[in-house]
Scaffold this motif. Structure first.
Motif, PDB file in Angstrom:
ATOM      1  N   ASP A 291     -36.381  63.776  18.089  1.00 45.36           N
ATOM      2  CA  ASP A 291     -36.709  63.712  19.535  1.00 45.36           C
ATOM      3  C   ASP A 291     -38.172  63.362  19.796  1.00 45.36           C
ATOM      4  OD1 ASP A 291     -34.501  63.860  20.267  1.00 45.36           O
ATOM      5  OD2 ASP A 291     -33.925  66.082  20.362  1.00 45.36           O
ATOM      6  N   GLN A 292     -38.540  61.881  19.345  1.00 45.19           N
ATOM      7  CA  GLN A 292     -39.876  61.699  19.844  1.00 45.19           C
ATOM      8  C   GLN A 292     -39.904  60.128  20.594  1.00 45.19           C
ATOM      9  OE1 GLN A 292     -41.579  62.200  15.446  1.00 45.19           O
ATOM     10  NE2 GLN A 292     -43.529  61.803  16.076  1.00 45.19           N
ATOM     11  N   ILE A 293     -40.845  60.244  21.391  1.00 42.69           N
ATOM     12  CA  ILE A 293     -40.620  59.004  22.329  1.00 42.69           C
ATOM     13  C   ILE A 293     -41.993  57.748  22.078  1.00 42.69           C
ATOM     14  CG2 ILE A 293     -40.854  58.387  25.346  1.00 42.69           C
ATOM     15  CD1 ILE A 293     -39.994  61.048  25.765  1.00 42.69           C
TER      16      ILE A 293
ATOM     17  N   ALA B 272     -42.305  66.717  27.886  1.00 44.18           N
ATOM     18  CA  ALA B 272     -42.958  65.284  26.705  1.00 44.18           C
ATOM     19  C   ALA B 272     -44.766  65.504  26.499  1.00 44.18           C
ATOM     20  CB  ALA B 272     -42.635  63.886  27.147  1.00 44.18           C
ATOM     21  N   GLU B 273     -45.146  65.827  25.814  1.00 43.53           N
ATOM     22  CA  GLU B 273     -46.596  65.743  25.525  1.00 43.53           C
ATOM     23  C   GLU B 273     -47.075  64.395  25.324  1.00 43.53           C
ATOM     24  OE1 GLU B 273     -50.131  68.001  22.611  1.00 43.53           O
ATOM     25  OE2 GLU B 273     -48.317  68.528  23.087  1.00 43.53           O
ATOM     26  N   PHE B 274     -47.912  63.416  25.637  1.00 41.79           N
ATOM     27  CA  PHE B 274     -48.109  61.803  25.623  1.00 41.79           C
ATOM     28  C   PHE B 274     -49.083  62.093  24.727  1.00 41.79           C
ATOM     29  CE2 PHE B 274     -44.987  61.209  28.385  1.00 41.79           C
ATOM     30  CZ  PHE B 274     -43.682  60.398  27.475  1.00 41.79           C
ATOM     31  N   GLY B 275     -49.965  60.800  23.742  1.00 40.24           N
ATOM     32  CA  GLY B 275     -50.946  60.676  23.086  1.00 40.24           C
ATOM     33  C   GLY B 275     -51.446  59.154  23.488  1.00 40.24           C
ATOM     34  N   TYR B 276     -52.987  59.022  23.406  1.00 46.47           N
ATOM     35  CA  TYR B 276     -53.452  57.880  23.812  1.00 46.47           C
ATOM     36  C   TYR B 276     -52.962  56.584  24.148  1.00 46.47           C
ATOM     37  CZ  TYR B 276     -57.347  61.113  24.167  1.00 46.47           C
ATOM     38  OH  TYR B 276     -58.230  61.936  24.745  1.00 46.47           O
TER      39      TYR B 276
ATOM     40  N   LEU C 149     -38.812  51.787  27.002  1.00 48.36           N
ATOM     41  CA  LEU C 149     -38.374  53.628  25.999  1.00 48.36           C
ATOM     42  C   LEU C 149     -38.048  53.196  24.872  1.00 48.36           C
ATOM     43  CD1 LEU C 149     -38.220  56.691  27.991  1.00 48.36           C
ATOM     44  CD2 LEU C 149     -36.867  56.108  26.635  1.00 48.36           C
ATOM     45  N   ALA C 150     -37.398  53.906  23.973  1.00 45.38           N
ATOM     46  CA  ALA C 150     -37.149  54.431  22.575  1.00 45.38           C
ATOM     47  C   ALA C 150     -37.907  55.800  22.020  1.00 45.38           C
ATOM     48  CB  ALA C 150     -37.058  53.405  21.558  1.00 45.38           C
ATOM     49  N   ILE C 151     -35.969  56.518  21.685  1.00 48.49           N
ATOM     50  CA  ILE C 151     -36.636  57.662  20.742  1.00 48.49           C
ATOM     51  C   ILE C 151     -36.437  57.105  19.281  1.00 48.49           C
ATOM     52  CG2 ILE C 151     -35.790  59.955  20.374  1.00 48.49           C
ATOM     53  CD1 ILE C 151     -36.059  59.306  23.517  1.00 48.49           C
ATOM     54  N   PHE C 152     -36.905  58.110  18.756  1.00 49.15           N
ATOM     55  CA  PHE C 152     -37.019  57.881  17.546  1.00 49.15           C
ATOM     56  C   PHE C 152     -37.712  59.761  16.487  1.00 49.15           C
ATOM     57  CE2 PHE C 152     -41.323  57.742  18.462  1.00 49.15           C
ATOM     58  CZ  PHE C 152     -42.223  57.769  17.762  1.00 49.15           C
TER      59      PHE C 152
END
Length: 598
Positions: free
Chosen positions: A236-238, A263-267, A230-233
């Protein structure tokens, strides 16, 4: 442009130093800590302070400005801007009528008609500019008044710039900034507080958004994840990269962004068509990512890929093609983000003889840059730790132009025995333009011991980092605090090594909680003993580097196989991990859950 447009823009900067603070407000930052302490009313969520009370308070900013005079100046500015806006509207209407009357006297399609139409268009653009400037000025006016403790509320949320982790709400015709759940403050400055978030502190699956036709159409989620990072960029995006053993061991990227305590994730975005082992990722505030993996579990080829995420709420990335870096790879790479969209990438290399024996070995670091198109450009490769087989890389930035890499260096069979152990080594590296500078004097910890495995490092203060590791022989997780001399780059141990926990460790990960507003930096070292639940040890680090006040934290309630964590800008911790079934989960830990709130 018209004189009215220029005048409206001058209105916005008429308050001198206060105007610079207004620009900060638009990004959710407090214009000045002195002002934010003067009151929490107006646009805030904690009541208001009367003008009489404000008049008795003097800010400690430049010149010791009286707050009452500041509010009076703001009121005068608003009146002046309002009058200028009326004048600008009258001028625009007069000019529009004049131009339209002239157009009626010209032939359709003639040069004169076209010139008048263009002049009318420019006049409308000028008026639009003055309206934008007026809105920006009103936003500054109402927000600054709220910070100064005024009870006058903004008429609409368009005219109020709330802080980070705050939302503007219109209640009974009054706009107010209110801190989000799990945050406390006046709506202009909000700080995390211990609370019971909507997620109830429980882990949630990492999966894509709801597809059309849900629940008949299944929601996308990985099958069995065996490796991840995991990385933060950005803001505060993941970014999470992982290998799915049920998908041909392919590696994928999932991008998400934080919403309050969720947290809301994409595909998921596959990185390549074939297998991707040891996936790693690092990111920058500008939305650029560097991703690495190898195409086989052993004797594979290392690849680097660039990615770019446009915007602060986007959940999909633009990916480049894979860039070949090194052959005969078995170890996981380590990535560190630096300045100017550059990254350092660490991996081992060796020269193998005809019989398959290692004849020469060394460690390498490649300097890569991710371009705006997401393509990767390599600026050079550098070698260190010559004559040793290097494994277990862990690296962290000391600043945007320097870093420290920790590694395990094992002597080749041909080397003489009895040499000091280099299994706990660390090296300083600096960035200068498009080149790296490697200090030739790495430090070694516990040079009388061997069998050192998992390791991680975390910056705890300027030029000082924590080196956490697992001593297999002692069956213990330990930590030392190391300082880097800013001039010579030589390292020295300030505190430890100290035992954090005992037992057979399944994994180890360390990060710093120094951004949480504590008086002393705090380390948060996560580990797991055997089949137990996830644990952590939180320790204070004194200015002299002493390790103190260490406490056990039970942050999870299940057994995990892989884990990766990073700190958000507000001090919270984002964690991605897999359970025993290989389900990819994520969790956000606040100050109470990490022990930083004590």
């Amino acid at each position: 442009r018209s004189a009215s447009s220029r005048a409206a823009l001058l209105v916005f900067v008429a308050c001198g130093p206060l105007a610079a603070d207004a620009r900060s407000l638009r990004f959710g930052r407090s214009p000045a800590s002195e002002l934010s302490s003067l009151g929490s009313g107006g646009g805030g969520s904690s009541g208001s302070r009367s003008r009489e009370g404000a008049a008795r308070i003097t800010a400690t900013g430049s010149g010791g400005t009286d707050v009452y005079q500041a509010t009076s100046l703001l009121d005068q500015l608003k009146v002046f801007a309002h009058n200028e806006d009326i004048t600008a509207q009258e001028r625009y209407e007069s000019e529009r009528q004049r131009l339209e009357a002239a157009m009626e006297l010209t032939a359709e399609g003639s040069n004169e008609r076209q010139a008048l139409e263009q002049a009318l268009k420019f006049s409308a653009e000028d008026r639009a500019e003055t309206q934008v400037a007026m809105t920006a000025m009103l936003e500054y006016y109402y927000t600054a008044k709220a910070m100064l403790g005024s009870s006058q509320a903004a008429p609409d949320c368009r005219y109020l710039a709330c802080g980070h982790h705050a939302t503007c709400r219109n209640v009974a015709g009054r706009a107010r900034c209110e801190c989000d759940e799990c945050f406390e403050g006046n709506g202009l400055t909000c700080m995390p507080v211990p609370c019971t978030p909507k997620t109830l502190g429980s882990a949630q699956p990492v999966r894509g958004p709801l597809p059309a036709g849900y629940p008949v159409v299944a929601r996308q989620a990985p099958g069995k994840v065996e490796e991840l990072q995991l990385a933060i960029f950005g803001q505060d995006q993941i970014a999470v990269v992982f290998r799915d053993s049920t998908d041909g061991h392919r590696a994928s990227l999932v991008v998400g962004h934080i919403r309050d305590m969720e947290a809301e994730f994409g595909y998921r975005q596959p990185l390549w068509t074939t297998a991707g082992f040891g996936p790693v990722v690092a990111g920058l505030p500008n939305g650029r990512l560097l991703i690495g993996f190898r195409d086989a579990p052993s004797n594979g080829v290392n690849y680097l890929m660039g990615a770019y995420v446009n915007g602060t709420t986007a959940i999909q990335a633009l990916l480049s093609g894979p860039h070949k870096v090194a052959h005969r790879q078995t170890e996981r790479m380590a990535l560190v983000a630096l300045s100017a969209s550059k990254f350092a990438c660490f991996y081992p290399e060796a020269a193998v003889g005809p019989a398959g024996q290692v004849e020469r070995a060394w460690a390498s670091v490649a300097l890569a840059e991710v371009l705006p198109t997401a393509e990767v450009r390599l600026h050079g490769k550098y070698h260190f730790s010559q004559g040793f087989e290097v494994t277990q890389f862990a690296a962290a930035a000391l600043s945007d132009i320097s870093l420290v890499v920790a590694f395990r260096a094992l002597p080749l069979p041909s080397m003489p025995s009895g040499e000091p152990s280099r299994e706990l080594s660390a090296l300083w590296i600096g960035l200068s333009g498009d080149e790296l500078a490697l200090d030739p004097h790495p430090i070694g910890l516990e040079t009388n011991r061997g069998h050192m495995l998992f390791r991680d490092i975390a910056l705890v203060s300027q030029d000082t980092f924590a080196y956490s590791y697992v001593s297999v022989g002692e069956q213990a997780a330990k930590m030392a605090v190391v300082r880097v001399d800013p001039e010579t780059h030589r390292m020295s141990v300030l505190g430890g090594p100290m035992v954090l926990a005992r037992g057979r460790m399944k994994y180890l990960s360390c990060l710093s909680l120094m951004a949480s507003g504590l008086s002393a930096p705090t380390t948060f070292t996560m580990f797991q003993r055997g089949e137990e639940s996830g644990m952590a040890e939180t320790c204070r680090i004194s200015p002299e580097g002493r390790i103190a006040d260490c406490r056990d934290i039970a942050w999870a309630d299940q057994d995990m196989d892989a884990i990766s964590a990073a700190r958000l800008s507000d001090g919270r911790v984002a964690v991605a991990f897999t359970d025993r079934r290989g389900t990819l989960l994520h969790q956000l830990l606040n100050a109470a859950e990490t022990g930083a709130a004590v």
